[in-house]
Write a protein that holds these residues in place. Structure first.
Motif, PDB file in Angstrom:
ATOM      1  N   GLY A  38       0.940  -1.094  -0.472  1.00  0.00           N
ATOM      2  CA  GLY A  38       0.335   0.273  -0.204  1.00  0.00           C
ATOM      3  C   GLY A  38       1.170   1.596   0.098  1.00  0.00           C
ATOM      4  N   ILE A  39       2.137   1.224   0.100  1.00  0.00           N
ATOM      5  CA  ILE A  39       2.896   2.700  -0.042  1.00  0.00           C
ATOM      6  C   ILE A  39       4.076   2.532  -1.358  1.00  0.00           C
ATOM      7  N   GLY A  40       3.645   3.743  -1.909  1.00  0.00           N
ATOM      8  CA  GLY A  40       4.812   3.707  -3.315  1.00  0.00           C
ATOM      9  C   GLY A  40       4.707   4.780  -3.408  1.00  0.00           C
ATOM     10  N   PRO A  41       5.876   5.227  -4.589  1.00  0.00           N
ATOM     11  CA  PRO A  41       7.000   6.165  -4.615  1.00  0.00           C
ATOM     12  C   PRO A  41       7.100   6.574  -3.806  1.00  0.00           C
ATOM     13  N   ALA A  42       5.600   7.677  -3.985  1.00  0.00           N
ATOM     14  CA  ALA A  42       5.149   9.114  -3.317  1.00  0.00           C
ATOM     15  C   ALA A  42       5.483   8.622  -1.713  1.00  0.00           C
ATOM     16  N   MET A  43       4.632   7.831  -1.210  1.00  0.00           N
ATOM     17  CA  MET A  43       4.479   8.203   0.013  1.00  0.00           C
ATOM     18  C   MET A  43       5.410   7.552   0.726  1.00  0.00           C
ATOM     19  N   SER A  79       4.209  -5.098  -6.263  1.00  0.00           N
ATOM     20  CA  SER A  79       2.969  -5.555  -8.334  1.00  0.00           C
ATOM     21  C   SER A  79       2.858  -6.722  -8.110  1.00  0.00           C
ATOM     22  N   ILE A  80       4.246  -7.359  -8.009  1.00  0.00           N
ATOM     23  CA  ILE A  80       4.302  -8.536  -8.894  1.00  0.00           C
ATOM     24  C   ILE A  80       3.947  -9.071  -7.131  1.00  0.00           C
ATOM     25  N   LEU A  81       4.147  -9.610  -6.528  1.00  0.00           N
ATOM     26  CA  LEU A  81       4.271 -10.417  -5.403  1.00  0.00           C
ATOM     27  C   LEU A  81       2.592 -10.751  -4.669  1.00  0.00           C
ATOM     28  N   LEU A  82       2.480  -9.320  -4.604  1.00  0.00           N
ATOM     29  CA  LEU A  82       1.773  -9.204  -3.944  1.00  0.00           C
ATOM     30  C   LEU A  82      -0.117  -8.683  -4.882  1.00  0.00           C
ATOM     31  N   ASN A  83       0.502  -8.286  -5.745  1.00  0.00           N
ATOM     32  CA  ASN A  83      -1.134  -7.835  -6.593  1.00  0.00           C
ATOM     33  C   ASN A  83      -1.618  -6.335  -5.824  1.00  0.00           C
ATOM     34  N   THR A  84      -1.021  -5.500  -5.194  1.00  0.00           N
ATOM     35  CA  THR A  84      -1.292  -4.840  -4.732  1.00  0.00           C
ATOM     36  C   THR A  84      -0.120  -2.798  -5.107  1.00  0.00           C
ATOM     37  N   PRO A  85      -0.375  -2.672  -6.262  1.00  0.00           N
ATOM     38  CA  PRO A  85       0.366  -1.032  -6.867  1.00  0.00           C
ATOM     39  C   PRO A  85       0.520  -0.422  -6.062  1.00  0.00           C
ATOM     40  N   SER A  89       0.695   4.023 -11.779  1.00  0.00           N
ATOM     41  CA  SER A  89       1.596   3.790 -13.360  1.00  0.00           C
ATOM     42  C   SER A  89       1.426   1.947 -13.071  1.00  0.00           C
ATOM     43  N   SER A  90       2.547   1.685 -11.185  1.00  0.00           N
ATOM     44  CA  SER A  90       2.237   0.522 -10.947  1.00  0.00           C
ATOM     45  C   SER A  90       1.532  -0.828 -11.254  1.00  0.00           C
ATOM     46  N   VAL A  91       0.078  -0.590 -11.855  1.00  0.00           N
ATOM     47  CA  VAL A  91      -0.958  -1.423 -12.480  1.00  0.00           C
ATOM     48  C   VAL A  91      -0.668  -2.323 -13.054  1.00  0.00           C
ATOM     49  N   VAL A  92      -0.557  -2.004 -14.975  1.00  0.00           N
ATOM     50  CA  VAL A  92       0.316  -2.617 -15.334  1.00  0.00           C
ATOM     51  C   VAL A  92       1.036  -3.517 -14.966  1.00  0.00           C
ATOM     52  N   ILE A  95      -0.580  -6.868 -13.409  1.00  0.00           N
ATOM     53  CA  ILE A  95      -1.287  -7.532 -14.597  1.00  0.00           C
ATOM     54  C   ILE A  95      -0.653  -9.099 -14.940  1.00  0.00           C
ATOM     55  N   GLU A  96       0.300  -8.469 -15.594  1.00  0.00           N
ATOM     56  CA  GLU A  96       1.331 -10.226 -16.017  1.00  0.00           C
ATOM     57  C   GLU A  96       2.488 -10.330 -14.744  1.00  0.00           C
ATOM     58  N   GLY A  97       2.858  -9.591 -13.985  1.00  0.00           N
ATOM     59  CA  GLY A  97       3.750  -9.831 -12.884  1.00  0.00           C
ATOM     60  C   GLY A  97       2.735 -11.302 -11.804  1.00  0.00           C
ATOM     61  N   ASN A  98       2.143 -10.334 -11.337  1.00  0.00           N
ATOM     62  CA  ASN A  98       1.808 -11.271 -10.511  1.00  0.00           C
ATOM     63  C   ASN A  98       0.836 -13.059 -10.825  1.00  0.00           C
ATOM     64  N   ARG A  99       1.206 -12.316 -11.838  1.00  0.00           N
ATOM     65  CA  ARG A  99       0.260 -13.767 -13.047  1.00  0.00           C
ATOM     66  C   ARG A  99       1.508 -15.239 -12.639  1.00  0.00           C
ATOM     67  N   MET A 100       3.085 -13.935 -13.057  1.00  0.00           N
ATOM     68  CA  MET A 100       3.825 -15.009 -13.378  1.00  0.00           C
ATOM     69  C   MET A 100       4.495 -15.408 -11.925  1.00  0.00           C
ATOM     70  N   ALA A 101       4.658 -14.528 -10.885  1.00  0.00           N
ATOM     71  CA  ALA A 101       4.547 -15.242  -9.207  1.00  0.00           C
ATOM     72  C   ALA A 101       3.870 -16.070  -9.244  1.00  0.00           C
ATOM     73  N   LYS A 102       2.431 -16.420  -9.673  1.00  0.00           N
ATOM     74  CA  LYS A 102       1.762 -17.307  -8.893  1.00  0.00           C
ATOM     75  C   LYS A 102       1.739 -18.634  -9.804  1.00  0.00           C
ATOM     76  N   SER A 103       2.826 -18.261 -11.158  1.00  0.00           N
ATOM     77  CA  SER A 103       2.717 -19.549 -11.767  1.00  0.00           C
ATOM     78  C   SER A 103       4.320 -20.071 -11.735  1.00  0.00           C
ATOM     79  N   GLY A 104       4.972 -19.504 -10.246  1.00  0.00           N
ATOM     80  CA  GLY A 104       6.594 -19.920  -9.867  1.00  0.00           C
ATOM     81  C   GLY A 104       7.422 -19.485 -10.190  1.00  0.00           C
ATOM     82  N   ARG A 105       6.682 -18.333 -11.622  1.00  0.00           N
ATOM     83  CA  ARG A 105       7.891 -17.280 -11.964  1.00  0.00           C
ATOM     84  C   ARG A 105       8.381 -16.397 -11.408  1.00  0.00           C
ATOM     85  N   ALA A 106       8.121 -16.053 -10.031  1.00  0.00           N
ATOM     86  CA  ALA A 106       8.466 -14.594  -9.642  1.00  0.00           C
ATOM     87  C   ALA A 106       9.646 -14.442  -9.582  1.00  0.00           C
TER      88      ALA A 106
END
Length: 499
Positions: A38-43, A79-85, A89-92, A95-106
């Motif tokens: 929940g903490i982005g670069p600005a925060m 974003s990749i490990l938690l699906n929590t951008p 700008s980290s939403v995109v 999309i694919e990063g979390n699915r890669m992580a869930k398929s064992g390609r984190a």
């Protein structure tokens, strides 16, 4: 050639042992805070801004450069490990990063994000060195009407272009402008909105505003919506990439950089548009279309590069003109102002050594980021398991300490609480945060330039229009405001008729 010499002098200052240590500390704490859910670069930058207090400006900005890029990378890890951008700008990337992580390609997702961030950040910072002096030369010739027009364009951009709702964007901007009015009128000397409190005569410190809106408000909001038990983290080892992963990633890195930097460098830019454009481009150009939506590495490499290149690009208008185009740049601008330094065309003359140290620090911080984060990715993943009550209690504690350290006034703690509640409220009602911060920072400056223009013209409104720059900017503003009406009443009927 002078710019290259100045950059080399900046590197000479940065690589001093103490300064290099500060850059390393900035990267570590920037990543450690940025990776929290929940903490982005600005925060991250807002929360750690008070950490640099008491330092010399050169040392503070060396650490700040590390915090800046560290926070950017930490957001991609979440974003990749938690699906929590941490930001839009980290939403995109999620999309694919979390699915890669869930398929064992984190590991591969984190690696392409880290290397893509390094490539884009390095190229973007190099372009910053090349482009900014030309923008400064252009900005030197601008008059008060031109500056007023550019700031008006920034207000329109953050409310109409970058937000989902124009009405909510305008409301957020008006809140920011109101906060910016607190203090003594620079022209008449009258107090405004001070409620008779002497400490408010100098206005509300931008650091207190940034920490209150971002850190306290965001902490309250996320703490109110996330469950107390630790999130289920996808286990990850040391990030690595195979030969095929490199082959599929290097072109998206370059294309993402080419898309991200120009959008960031525009006074009305941002990272949302180039990241989505990068994702769409990679989806169109890929030889593996069946993987998109299921964990395509191109869908992580391209958007992450676009995001970091855009971050470097945002420093161009921020340094050369003093216009922030995203929330992180707005907080960076607040950092300059906290040291009594005003970004703009004269910055490269008055504080040349500081600017080139900052730019050199971006190169060094980017390299340290890559060297640290590839082996330390498992450690960052463990930080995500911190229980929520401890996490947000700690954020509120450090935010309060940092805000109090600015002026050592108890009133600042009360203002911090009020601003935190305001930050919570604007998230509750779906108002964007960026217009508020831009309004606080640019509002007083826009008022100053507008009143100066009217004084020079004897009060005639024609004084708000200067040379060709202001004409071009006002034309752009009219087009931006008129486009929704044109699309609704002209474009849509023509499409319906042709269909």
């Amino acid at each position: 050639m002078d710019n290259l010499d100045n950059l080399m002098q900046g590197f000479a200052d940065v690589v001093a042992p103490m300064n290099l240590l500060l850059a390393l500390i900035g990267v570590v704490i920037g990543t450690a805070v940025g990776v929290l859910p929940g903490i982005g670069p600005a925060m991250t930058v807002a929360l750690l801004l008070p950490v640099t207090y008491g330092m010399e400006p050169v040392q503070a900005f060396i650490m700040f450069a590390g915090i800046f890029y560290g926070g950017m990378y930490g957001g991609s890890t979440t974003s990749i490990l938690l699906n929590t951008p941490g930001e839009s700008s980290s939403v995109v990337t999620a999309i694919e990063g979390n699915r890669m992580a869930k398929s064992g390609r984190a590991a591969q997702a984190l690696a392409t994000a880290a290397i893509g961030s390094f490539v884009a950040g390095t190229i973007g910072t190099l372009l910053l060195v090349l482009v900014t002096p030309f923008v400064v030369d252009f900005a030197v010739g601008l008059g008060a009407p031109d500056y007023f027009a550019l700031m008006l364009l920034s207000f329109i951009a953050v409310t109409s272009v970058l937000g989902a709702s124009r009405i909510r964007g305008v409301i957020s901007l008006l809140l920011g402008l109101t906060i910016g009015l607190v203090g003594i009128d620079a022209v008449s000397g009258q107090q405004r909105l001070t409620l008779g409190i002497p400490q408010l005569a100098d206005g509300i410190d931008v650091v207190v505003v940034a920490v209150g809106i971002f850190a306290v408000g965001e902490a309250m909001w996320v703490a109110a919506h996330l469950r107390r038990k630790p999130a289920e983290i996808i286990p990850v080892g040391t990030p690595w990439m195979g030969k095929q992963d490199f082959k599929r990633s290097w072109k998206p890195w370059l294309r993402g950089t080419a898309l991200g930097f120009p959008f960031g460098a525009l006074p009305a830019g941002g990272a949302e548009i180039p990241t989505f454009l990068s994702y769409a481009t990679e989806k169109r150009l890929t030889r593996h279309p069946e993987e998109f939506g299921k964990g395509a590495i191109e869908g992580v490499a391209g958007p992450e590069a676009a995001n970091n290149a855009s971050a470097a690009g945002t420093l161009v208008p921020m340094l050369a003109i003093g216009l922030p185009t995203n929330a992180t740049a707005a907080v960076m601008l607040a950092a300059f102002q906290s040291y009594g330094i005003q970004p703009g065309p004269l910055l490269f003359e008055r504080e040349a050594s500081l600017v080139w140290v900052l730019i050199a620090s971006l190169f060094v911080g980017n390299l340290l980021l890559l060297l640290l984060n590839l082996p330390l990715a498992p450690a960052w993943a463990k930080l995500l398991q911190i229980p929520r009550p401890y996490l947000y209690a700690g954020i509120l504690f450090f935010a309060s300490m940092g805000a109090y350290a600015v002026n050592a006034q108890p009133l600042d703690l009360f203002l911090l609480l009020l601003l935190g509640l305001l930050g919570f409220g604007i998230r509750r009602f779906g108002l964007p945060v960026l217009p508020l911060i831009v309004g606080v920072i640019l509002g007083p400056r826009a008022e100053l330039q507008g009143r100066r223009s009217l004084q020079l013209s004897g009060g005639e409104l024609s004084g708000l229009v200067g040379g060709p720059v202001s004409y071009a900017v006002y034309t752009t503003i009219v087009l931006v405001l008129a486009w929704p009406l044109v699309r609704r009443f002209v474009v849509r009927p023509l499409r319906e008729r042709s269909a």
